[in-house]
Design a protein around this motif. Structure first.
Motif, PDB file in Angstrom:
ATOM      1  N   ARG A  12       0.845  -1.137   0.111  1.00 40.57           N
ATOM      2  CA  ARG A  12      -0.002   0.126  -0.101  1.00 40.57           C
ATOM      3  C   ARG A  12       0.813   1.329  -0.062  1.00 40.57           C
ATOM      4  O   ARG A  12       2.070   1.246   0.470  1.00 40.57           O
ATOM      5  N   ARG A  13       0.550   2.237  -0.505  1.00 40.18           N
ATOM      6  CA  ARG A  13       1.040   3.487  -0.734  1.00 40.18           C
ATOM      7  C   ARG A  13       1.207   4.110   0.560  1.00 40.18           C
ATOM      8  O   ARG A  13       0.083   4.335   1.236  1.00 40.18           O
ATOM      9  N   PRO A  14       2.155   4.569   1.198  1.00 38.50           N
ATOM     10  CA  PRO A  14       2.174   5.365   2.264  1.00 38.50           C
ATOM     11  C   PRO A  14       1.620   7.014   2.385  1.00 38.50           C
ATOM     12  O   PRO A  14       1.650   7.490   1.227  1.00 38.50           O
ATOM     13  N   LYS A  15       0.938   7.199   3.208  1.00 41.18           N
ATOM     14  CA  LYS A  15       0.402   8.471   3.146  1.00 41.18           C
ATOM     15  C   LYS A  15       1.271   9.796   3.419  1.00 41.18           C
ATOM     16  O   LYS A  15       2.135   9.514   4.122  1.00 41.18           O
ATOM     17  N   SER A  16       1.115  10.822   3.047  1.00 39.46           N
ATOM     18  CA  SER A  16       1.687  11.960   3.114  1.00 39.46           C
ATOM     19  C   SER A  16       1.121  12.989   4.168  1.00 39.46           C
ATOM     20  O   SER A  16      -0.292  12.709   4.527  1.00 39.46           O
ATOM     21  N   GLY A  17       1.767  13.784   4.855  1.00 41.72           N
ATOM     22  CA  GLY A  17       1.151  14.621   5.792  1.00 41.72           C
ATOM     23  C   GLY A  17       1.544  14.201   7.093  1.00 41.72           C
ATOM     24  O   GLY A  17       2.594  13.490   7.439  1.00 41.72           O
ATOM     25  N   VAL A  18       1.087  14.747   8.235  1.00 44.76           N
ATOM     26  CA  VAL A  18       1.477  14.399   9.638  1.00 44.76           C
ATOM     27  C   VAL A  18       0.960  13.143  10.060  1.00 44.76           C
ATOM     28  O   VAL A  18      -0.413  12.675   9.812  1.00 44.76           O
ATOM     29  N   TYR A  29       6.061  10.020  18.715  1.00 41.29           N
ATOM     30  CA  TYR A  29       6.253  11.298  18.165  1.00 41.29           C
ATOM     31  C   TYR A  29       5.355  11.657  16.973  1.00 41.29           C
ATOM     32  O   TYR A  29       5.001  10.756  16.393  1.00 41.29           O
ATOM     33  N   ARG A  30       5.097  12.880  16.816  1.00 38.80           N
ATOM     34  CA  ARG A  30       4.488  13.200  15.661  1.00 38.80           C
ATOM     35  C   ARG A  30       5.445  13.784  14.643  1.00 38.80           C
ATOM     36  O   ARG A  30       6.461  14.616  15.117  1.00 38.80           O
ATOM     37  N   CYS A  31       5.501  13.422  13.390  1.00 39.03           N
ATOM     38  CA  CYS A  31       6.276  13.884  12.449  1.00 39.03           C
ATOM     39  C   CYS A  31       5.508  14.244  11.162  1.00 39.03           C
ATOM     40  O   CYS A  31       4.387  13.666  11.026  1.00 39.03           O
ATOM     41  N   ARG A  32       6.235  14.600  10.198  1.00 37.96           N
ATOM     42  CA  ARG A  32       5.717  15.092   8.919  1.00 37.96           C
ATOM     43  C   ARG A  32       6.489  14.150   7.735  1.00 37.96           C
ATOM     44  O   ARG A  32       7.457  14.058   7.668  1.00 37.96           O
ATOM     45  N   ARG A  33       5.545  13.344   7.024  1.00 40.45           N
ATOM     46  CA  ARG A  33       6.182  12.416   5.966  1.00 40.45           C
ATOM     47  C   ARG A  33       5.701  13.173   4.724  1.00 40.45           C
ATOM     48  O   ARG A  33       4.708  13.330   4.428  1.00 40.45           O
ATOM     49  N   ILE A  34       6.967  13.225   3.896  1.00 39.99           N
ATOM     50  CA  ILE A  34       6.738  13.793   2.509  1.00 39.99           C
ATOM     51  C   ILE A  34       7.015  12.759   1.642  1.00 39.99           C
ATOM     52  O   ILE A  34       8.035  12.030   1.737  1.00 39.99           O
ATOM     53  N   ASN A  50      10.463  17.045  11.367  1.00 34.49           N
ATOM     54  CA  ASN A  50       9.750  17.366  12.424  1.00 34.49           C
ATOM     55  C   ASN A  50       9.191  18.574  12.525  1.00 34.49           C
ATOM     56  O   ASN A  50       8.372  19.315  13.288  1.00 34.49           O
ATOM     57  N   VAL A  51       9.047  19.447  11.269  1.00 34.86           N
ATOM     58  CA  VAL A  51       8.522  20.464  10.747  1.00 34.86           C
ATOM     59  C   VAL A  51       7.118  20.375  10.480  1.00 34.86           C
ATOM     60  O   VAL A  51       6.875  19.688   9.223  1.00 34.86           O
ATOM     61  N   LEU A  52       6.264  20.258  11.332  1.00 36.48           N
ATOM     62  CA  LEU A  52       4.809  19.922  11.031  1.00 36.48           C
ATOM     63  C   LEU A  52       4.076  20.844  10.197  1.00 36.48           C
ATOM     64  O   LEU A  52       3.082  20.508   9.330  1.00 36.48           O
ATOM     65  N   GLU A  56       5.278  26.754   7.483  1.00 39.43           N
ATOM     66  CA  GLU A  56       6.783  27.248   7.886  1.00 39.43           C
ATOM     67  C   GLU A  56       7.774  26.876   6.847  1.00 39.43           C
ATOM     68  O   GLU A  56       8.611  27.512   6.653  1.00 39.43           O
ATOM     69  N   MET A  57       7.564  25.423   6.429  1.00 34.53           N
ATOM     70  CA  MET A  57       8.525  24.994   5.275  1.00 34.53           C
ATOM     71  C   MET A  57       7.525  23.788   4.561  1.00 34.53           C
ATOM     72  O   MET A  57       7.102  23.009   4.758  1.00 34.53           O
ATOM     73  N   SER A  58       7.709  24.466   3.358  1.00 36.24           N
ATOM     74  CA  SER A  58       6.877  23.599   2.042  1.00 36.24           C
ATOM     75  C   SER A  58       7.513  22.193   1.902  1.00 36.24           C
ATOM     76  O   SER A  58       8.678  22.132   2.272  1.00 36.24           O
ATOM     77  N   ALA A  59       6.613  21.298   1.293  1.00 39.53           N
ATOM     78  CA  ALA A  59       7.398  20.146   0.957  1.00 39.53           C
ATOM     79  C   ALA A  59       8.610  20.055  -0.039  1.00 39.53           C
ATOM     80  O   ALA A  59       9.363  19.498   0.065  1.00 39.53           O
TER      81      ALA A  59
END
Length: 175
Positions: A12-18, A29-34, A50-52, A56-59
């Protein structure tokens, strides 16, 4: 492995986002996957930061930061493999900084020589040839372009230098 990683392994494809990542020892931990496609479009690359906040910081900025970080890591790998930075000659911060700056300058000069040379020698070969020929008056660019011809010249210069050293030694210590 986290549940998200297990889903990815099942095809399955991993989801992007938090996303939430669970660790066995520390907790959650909360992290952002791109997830981004490679330049050739055949594969995907995943980045975790870790920039959620996307404001603040684009993909794209996260991907560019990791790309630049990889080139810096490659530079440090080349420096550590080809230059003697295992032992520092001084104990204070200034001496260490000077040694690192001199190494960087030598690296840049050798990269310029590699760019000017017509032959496609590896960087480590260029470093080795430079170390061998430091004591001789020989044009390094022509040596890199046609090494076989200039090795003969280098051998002649070395033979002349050894003959000079032998005559000088006989003058200093007559028998």
């Amino acid at each position: 492995m986290t549940e998200e990683e297990l889903k990815h392994r099942r095809g399955r494809r991993p989801k992007s986002g938090v996303v939430t990542v669970k660790e066995r020892v520390q907790g959650t931990y909360r992290c952002r996957r791109i997830v981004r496609r490679t330049d050739d479009g055949k594969d995907t690359v995943e980045f975790i930061t870790n920039v959620l906040d996307p404001k603040e910081m684009s993909a794209e900025q996260v991907c560019e930061t990791y790309r630049r970080r990889w080139s810096i890591e490659s530079l440090f790998k080349k420096l550590k493999q080809n230059f003697p930075l295992k032992y520092f000659l001084g104990d204070n911060v200034n001496a260490i900084e000077i040694q690192i700056w001199v190494t960087m300058i030598a690296y840049l000069l050798l990269r310029v020589m590699q760019a000017k040379a017509k032959s496609k020698l590896a960087f480590s070969s260029i470093v080795m040839l430079t170390r061998v020929t430091l004591g001789a008056y020989i044009d390094l660019i022509t040596l890199l372009n046609c090494p076989k011809l200039d090795w003969n010249l280098l051998d002649q210069q070395r033979a002349r230098w050894e003959a000079y050293q032998n005559t000088r030694q006989l003058e200093l210590f007559p028998t």
